[in-house]
Motif scaffolding. Structure first.
Motif, PDB file in Angstrom:
ATOM      1  N   ASN A 241      -5.080   0.031  -7.583  1.00  0.00           N
ATOM      2  CA  ASN A 241      -6.322  -0.322  -7.032  1.00  0.00           C
ATOM      3  C   ASN A 241      -6.328  -0.166  -5.277  1.00  0.00           C
ATOM      4  OD1 ASN A 241      -8.571  -1.566  -5.927  1.00  0.00           O
ATOM      5  ND2 ASN A 241      -8.435  -3.263  -7.622  1.00  0.00           N
ATOM      6  N   MET A 242      -7.042   0.760  -4.743  1.00  0.00           N
ATOM      7  CA  MET A 242      -6.847   1.019  -3.498  1.00  0.00           C
ATOM      8  C   MET A 242      -7.472  -0.396  -2.483  1.00  0.00           C
ATOM      9  SD  MET A 242      -5.548   3.783  -2.521  1.00  0.00           S
ATOM     10  CE  MET A 242      -6.177   4.503  -0.962  1.00  0.00           C
ATOM     11  N   SER A 243      -8.265  -1.111  -3.255  1.00  0.00           N
ATOM     12  CA  SER A 243      -8.665  -2.385  -2.372  1.00  0.00           C
ATOM     13  C   SER A 243      -7.747  -3.514  -2.719  1.00  0.00           C
ATOM     14  CB  SER A 243     -10.126  -2.512  -2.613  1.00  0.00           C
ATOM     15  OG  SER A 243     -10.268  -2.821  -3.960  1.00  0.00           O
TER      16      SER A 243
ATOM     17  N   HIS B 139      -5.069   1.238   8.207  1.00  0.00           N
ATOM     18  CA  HIS B 139      -4.757   1.470   6.705  1.00  0.00           C
ATOM     19  C   HIS B 139      -5.388   0.803   5.826  1.00  0.00           C
ATOM     20  CE1 HIS B 139      -1.038   2.927   9.085  1.00  0.00           C
ATOM     21  NE2 HIS B 139      -1.479   4.054   8.262  1.00  0.00           N
ATOM     22  N   TYR B 140      -5.600  -0.451   5.874  1.00  0.00           N
ATOM     23  CA  TYR B 140      -6.331  -1.372   4.935  1.00  0.00           C
ATOM     24  C   TYR B 140      -7.377  -2.215   5.507  1.00  0.00           C
ATOM     25  CZ  TYR B 140      -1.546  -0.069   3.602  1.00  0.00           C
ATOM     26  OH  TYR B 140      -0.222   0.279   3.523  1.00  0.00           O
TER      27      TYR B 140
ATOM     28  N   ARG C 124      -0.061   6.996  -3.202  1.00  0.00           N
ATOM     29  CA  ARG C 124      -0.930   5.872  -2.876  1.00  0.00           C
ATOM     30  C   ARG C 124      -0.732   5.821  -1.217  1.00  0.00           C
ATOM     31  NH1 ARG C 124      -3.063   0.257  -4.531  1.00  0.00           N
ATOM     32  NH2 ARG C 124      -1.977  -1.303  -3.428  1.00  0.00           N
TER      33      ARG C 124
ATOM     34  N   LYS D 157      -2.775   8.348   0.520  1.00  0.00           N
ATOM     35  CA  LYS D 157      -4.008   8.181   0.704  1.00  0.00           C
ATOM     36  C   LYS D 157      -4.476   7.218   1.726  1.00  0.00           C
ATOM     37  CE  LYS D 157      -5.345   8.787  -4.374  1.00  0.00           C
ATOM     38  NZ  LYS D 157      -5.668   8.152  -5.803  1.00  0.00           N
ATOM     39  N   PHE D 158      -3.664   6.258   1.810  1.00  0.00           N
ATOM     40  CA  PHE D 158      -3.834   5.259   2.883  1.00  0.00           C
ATOM     41  C   PHE D 158      -3.506   5.827   4.353  1.00  0.00           C
ATOM     42  CE2 PHE D 158      -3.236   1.750  -0.216  1.00  0.00           C
ATOM     43  CZ  PHE D 158      -4.649   1.258  -0.103  1.00  0.00           C
TER      44      PHE D 158
ATOM     45  N   GLY E 161       0.737  -1.168   0.181  1.00  0.00           N
ATOM     46  CA  GLY E 161       0.178  -0.068   0.046  1.00  0.00           C
ATOM     47  C   GLY E 161       0.812   1.391   0.179  1.00  0.00           C
TER      48      GLY E 161
ATOM     49  N   ARG F   9      -6.571   7.776   5.000  1.00  0.00           N
ATOM     50  CA  ARG F   9      -7.726   6.986   5.525  1.00  0.00           C
ATOM     51  C   ARG F   9      -7.462   6.634   6.960  1.00  0.00           C
ATOM     52  NH1 ARG F   9      -8.351   1.015   2.810  1.00  0.00           N
ATOM     53  NH2 ARG F   9      -9.448   2.050   1.189  1.00  0.00           N
TER      54      ARG F   9
END
Length: 272
Positions: free
Chosen positions: A143-145, A89-90, A66, A69-70, A60, A73
């Motif tokens: 892809n964030m997921s 984070h995930y 990226r 962004k995490f 990530g 979140r």
């Protein structure tokens, strides 16, 4: 391992076993790292550091954008341990039953496993594992997921890259019919050459000098706690199976939710 008396591959398998990972459990399947970042060159240069993935960072955080962004979140969610919106984070995992089955979908019994996990059929063609390069780009950047890592087969089993059973895996939106896995240019379309070079990359001087950083993230002290927060390496609390005391959870709905979460999305290895 430090004396180079066993290979990086053998050492990683040893750590996976110590951490409770096993070929017998798709939910706790052995996890291996992406080691390369070059899936576009005609030839693979294993003496160039830029050829390799940054092993000190989780998937990530492979790009600055990226990673930020995490972190955002993580900072936006207030901490609440027993809630699906817990601070992390995930909310997806780097290894799960569906990730393992998707990589190995061209081989039985993984074909049937994949279909059963998908409700009886193959997934939409565009979401199927069809290209090493596009899977790397998804997991490391786009892809964030998707923060998936690899499985051991990427370093010894060319057969999983070919559709020898001629399964009808569908057709992508751009018209591409899914068959064999698309390989990087440096593999010359040969699964055996891909495995050979990929294994050489795993055993290269660069990976040997940096592999301990990845081990810290997956099996070691950066797996959870403040070190994990600093490393942008925290996952939803439900993924930490050995930290959740299911016996003390009285509410059957919460208990089944946690078990379902782990079985669907994966589990952090035991810390070694």
């Amino acid at each position: 391992w430090q004396k180079r008396e066993i290979s990086n591959f053998d050492y990683l398998m040893y750590l996976n076993t110590l951490a409770g990972r096993s070929y017998n459990d798709y939910m706790q399947y052995p996890v291996f790292p992406w080691v390369l970042a070059d899936y576009h060159s005609k030839t693979l240069n294993l003496t160039n550091p830029h050829t390799f993935r940054n092993l000190s960072k989780p998937m990530g955080a492979q790009t600055v954008e990226r990673k930020l962004k995490f972190i955002q979140r993580y900072n936006e969610v207030e901490k609440s341990e027993g809630d699906l919106s817990a601070q992390c984070h995930y909310c997806t995992h780097y290894s799960s039953a569906i990730i393992v089955a998707s990589y190995l979908v061209r081989m039985e019994p993984f074909t049937q496993t994949f279909c059963s996990l998908q409700g009886g059929s193959f997934d939409v063609a565009d979401r199927m594992f069809h290209s090493v390069k596009s899977t790397w780009e998804s997991a490391s950047r786009d892809n964030m997921s998707d923060v998936r890592e690899l499985i051991p087969e990427f370093f010894y089993l060319p057969e999983f890259l070919t559709n020898a059973n001629n399964f009808e895996l569908g057709c992508m939106q751009d018209g591409t019919v899914l068959g064999d896995v698309q390989l990087p240019p440096w593999a010359d379309g040969d699964p055996h050459k891909f495995i050979l070079l990929h294994r050489q990359a795993l055993e290269s001087d660069y990976v040997s000098a940096n592999l301990h950083c990845w081990i810290d993230l997956i099996f070691g002290h950066k797996q959870h706690g403040s070190a994990a927060v600093e490393a942008v390496n925290t996952y939803h609390p439900y993924f930490y199976g050995d930290k959740m005391d299911l016996n003390n959870i009285k509410d059957p709905l919460i208990k089944s939710t946690i078990l379902g979460f782990i079985s669907n999305f994966g589990q952090i290895p035991k810390q070694v």
